[in-house]
Design a protein around this motif. Sequence first.
Motif, PDB file in Angstrom:
ATOM      1  N   UNK A   1      -5.579 -12.550  -7.674  1.00  0.00           N
ATOM      2  CA  UNK A   1      -5.596 -13.207  -8.977  1.00  0.00           C
ATOM      3  C   UNK A   1      -6.937 -12.945  -9.654  1.00  0.00           C
ATOM      4  N   UNK A   2      -6.901 -12.855 -10.968  1.00  0.00           N
ATOM      5  CA  UNK A   2      -8.132 -12.675 -11.731  1.00  0.00           C
ATOM      6  C   UNK A   2      -8.469 -11.225 -12.014  1.00  0.00           C
ATOM      7  N   UNK A   3      -7.851 -10.294 -11.302  1.00  0.00           N
ATOM      8  CA  UNK A   3      -8.086  -8.872 -11.541  1.00  0.00           C
ATOM      9  C   UNK A   3      -7.018  -8.309 -12.457  1.00  0.00           C
ATOM     10  N   UNK A   4      -7.346  -7.229 -13.161  1.00  0.00           N
ATOM     11  CA  UNK A   4      -6.307  -6.493 -13.884  1.00  0.00           C
ATOM     12  C   UNK A   4      -5.547  -5.662 -12.855  1.00  0.00           C
ATOM     13  N   UNK A   5      -4.368  -5.211 -13.230  1.00  0.00           N
ATOM     14  CA  UNK A   5      -3.595  -4.360 -12.312  1.00  0.00           C
ATOM     15  C   UNK A   5      -4.400  -3.114 -11.944  1.00  0.00           C
ATOM     16  N   UNK A   6      -5.054  -2.543 -12.936  1.00  0.00           N
ATOM     17  CA  UNK A   6      -5.853  -1.334 -12.710  1.00  0.00           C
ATOM     18  C   UNK A   6      -6.981  -1.609 -11.721  1.00  0.00           C
ATOM     19  N   UNK A   7      -7.702  -2.711 -11.896  1.00  0.00           N
ATOM     20  CA  UNK A   7      -8.799  -3.067 -10.992  1.00  0.00           C
ATOM     21  C   UNK A   7      -8.293  -3.390  -9.581  1.00  0.00           C
ATOM     22  N   UNK A   8      -7.054  -3.858  -9.483  1.00  0.00           N
ATOM     23  CA  UNK A   8      -6.468  -4.182  -8.179  1.00  0.00           C
ATOM     24  C   UNK A   8      -5.956  -2.940  -7.456  1.00  0.00           C
ATOM     25  N   UNK A   9      -5.982  -1.785  -8.135  1.00  0.00           N
ATOM     26  CA  UNK A   9      -5.566  -0.542  -7.490  1.00  0.00           C
ATOM     27  C   UNK A   9      -4.206  -0.031  -7.909  1.00  0.00           C
ATOM     28  N   UNK A  10      -3.565  -0.683  -8.866  1.00  0.00           N
ATOM     29  CA  UNK A  10      -2.246  -0.235  -9.333  1.00  0.00           C
ATOM     30  C   UNK A  10      -2.442   0.884 -10.351  1.00  0.00           C
ATOM     31  N   UNK A  11      -1.704   1.957 -10.184  1.00  0.00           N
ATOM     32  CA  UNK A  11      -1.737   3.098 -11.097  1.00  0.00           C
ATOM     33  C   UNK A  11      -0.303   3.487 -11.428  1.00  0.00           C
ATOM     34  N   UNK A  12      -0.140   4.507 -12.254  1.00  0.00           N
ATOM     35  CA  UNK A  12       1.200   4.986 -12.592  1.00  0.00           C
ATOM     36  C   UNK A  12       1.929   5.401 -11.317  1.00  0.00           C
ATOM     37  N   UNK A  13       3.194   5.023 -11.210  1.00  0.00           N
ATOM     38  CA  UNK A  13       4.086   5.332 -10.094  1.00  0.00           C
ATOM     39  C   UNK A  13       3.673   4.655  -8.787  1.00  0.00           C
ATOM     40  N   UNK A  14       3.030   3.506  -8.890  1.00  0.00           N
ATOM     41  CA  UNK A  14       2.716   2.705  -7.706  1.00  0.00           C
ATOM     42  C   UNK A  14       3.934   1.869  -7.353  1.00  0.00           C
ATOM     43  N   UNK A  15       4.152   1.662  -6.059  1.00  0.00           N
ATOM     44  CA  UNK A  15       5.204   0.760  -5.596  1.00  0.00           C
ATOM     45  C   UNK A  15       4.541  -0.449  -4.961  1.00  0.00           C
ATOM     46  N   UNK A  16       4.942  -1.635  -5.415  1.00  0.00           N
ATOM     47  CA  UNK A  16       4.395  -2.872  -4.865  1.00  0.00           C
ATOM     48  C   UNK A  16       5.525  -3.730  -4.314  1.00  0.00           C
ATOM     49  N   UNK A  17       5.214  -4.487  -3.270  1.00  0.00           N
ATOM     50  CA  UNK A  17       6.171  -5.448  -2.722  1.00  0.00           C
ATOM     51  C   UNK A  17       5.898  -6.794  -3.375  1.00  0.00           C
ATOM     52  N   UNK A  18       6.959  -7.551  -3.657  1.00  0.00           N
ATOM     53  CA  UNK A  18       6.855  -8.901  -4.208  1.00  0.00           C
ATOM     54  C   UNK A  18       7.595  -9.795  -3.227  1.00  0.00           C
ATOM     55  N   UNK A  19       6.881 -10.742  -2.622  1.00  0.00           N
ATOM     56  CA  UNK A  19       7.431 -11.509  -1.521  1.00  0.00           C
ATOM     57  C   UNK A  19       6.844 -12.907  -1.504  1.00  0.00           C
ATOM     58  N   UNK A  20       7.356 -13.723  -0.598  1.00  0.00           N
ATOM     59  CA  UNK A  20       6.834 -15.074  -0.379  1.00  0.00           C
ATOM     60  C   UNK A  20       5.774 -14.986   0.712  1.00  0.00           C
ATOM     61  N   UNK A  21       4.541 -15.396   0.397  1.00  0.00           N
ATOM     62  CA  UNK A  21       3.422 -15.242   1.323  1.00  0.00           C
ATOM     63  C   UNK A  21       3.660 -15.956   2.650  1.00  0.00           C
ATOM     64  N   UNK A  22       4.298 -17.105   2.609  1.00  0.00           N
ATOM     65  CA  UNK A  22       4.592 -17.855   3.836  1.00  0.00           C
ATOM     66  C   UNK A  22       5.483 -17.037   4.773  1.00  0.00           C
ATOM     67  N   UNK A  23       6.535 -16.403   4.222  1.00  0.00           N
ATOM     68  CA  UNK A  23       7.429 -15.560   5.027  1.00  0.00           C
ATOM     69  C   UNK A  23       6.681 -14.373   5.625  1.00  0.00           C
ATOM     70  N   UNK A  24       5.799 -13.790   4.847  1.00  0.00           N
ATOM     71  CA  UNK A  24       5.020 -12.644   5.305  1.00  0.00           C
ATOM     72  C   UNK A  24       4.118 -13.047   6.475  1.00  0.00           C
ATOM     73  N   UNK A  25       3.477 -14.208   6.364  1.00  0.00           N
ATOM     74  CA  UNK A  25       2.616 -14.692   7.446  1.00  0.00           C
ATOM     75  C   UNK A  25       3.378 -14.902   8.735  1.00  0.00           C
ATOM     76  N   UNK A  26       4.581 -15.475   8.636  1.00  0.00           N
ATOM     77  CA  UNK A  26       5.411 -15.693   9.827  1.00  0.00           C
ATOM     78  C   UNK A  26       5.844 -14.368  10.447  1.00  0.00           C
ATOM     79  N   UNK A  27       6.229 -13.419   9.602  1.00  0.00           N
ATOM     80  CA  UNK A  27       6.665 -12.119  10.101  1.00  0.00           C
ATOM     81  C   UNK A  27       5.492 -11.351  10.711  1.00  0.00           C
ATOM     82  N   UNK A  28       4.329 -11.433  10.084  1.00  0.00           N
ATOM     83  CA  UNK A  28       3.151 -10.725  10.602  1.00  0.00           C
ATOM     84  C   UNK A  28       2.735 -11.256  11.975  1.00  0.00           C
ATOM     85  N   UNK A  29       2.902 -12.572  12.182  1.00  0.00           N
ATOM     86  CA  UNK A  29       2.561 -13.176  13.468  1.00  0.00           C
ATOM     87  C   UNK A  29       3.533 -12.736  14.567  1.00  0.00           C
ATOM     88  N   UNK A  30       4.782 -12.440  14.181  1.00  0.00           N
ATOM     89  CA  UNK A  30       5.806 -12.013  15.147  1.00  0.00           C
ATOM     90  C   UNK A  30       6.704 -10.977  14.481  1.00  0.00           C
TER      91      UNK A  30
END
Length: 141
Positions: free
Chosen positions: A107-136
Amino acid sequence: MFPRASNVAVQYLQPDMAAGAVVTVRLVRSFEHRNFKPVVFQGVNLEQTVQEFIKLVRDDIPTRPGLPPPFKKYAYDTMKIIHQAHGAKTNELVMSLEDDEKLILQDGLTLKDAGVANETEVAFFKKEDYGLYKANPQTAW
């Protein structure tokens, strides 16, 4: 007279950046079941903030034709860069579990400053689910 082939190739390979970037958003519904849908956004302004882009995507999802209802109603809250044009792809089927500090859009960054460029693919997810999956990181099938 026909245009030179090299001029034609350059015209199609280098899109007009004034028109905005193409960003593919992978809506991740479930990491365990590898349940995701890609949605392409064209004309994305890379100078907008991460929060503005998240709001734009959240507002678009419920009205997007072809998306099943579970994807339209899910509580997505975090974006992470999966892949950039001409870069290496991960072997993970949904997204890489590494480099969160660098790849999760802050948060607080522009897309460009965050590393997003033309033809970038980003995942949009629920952070809680990601944390649970990353742990197991086990898949259900």
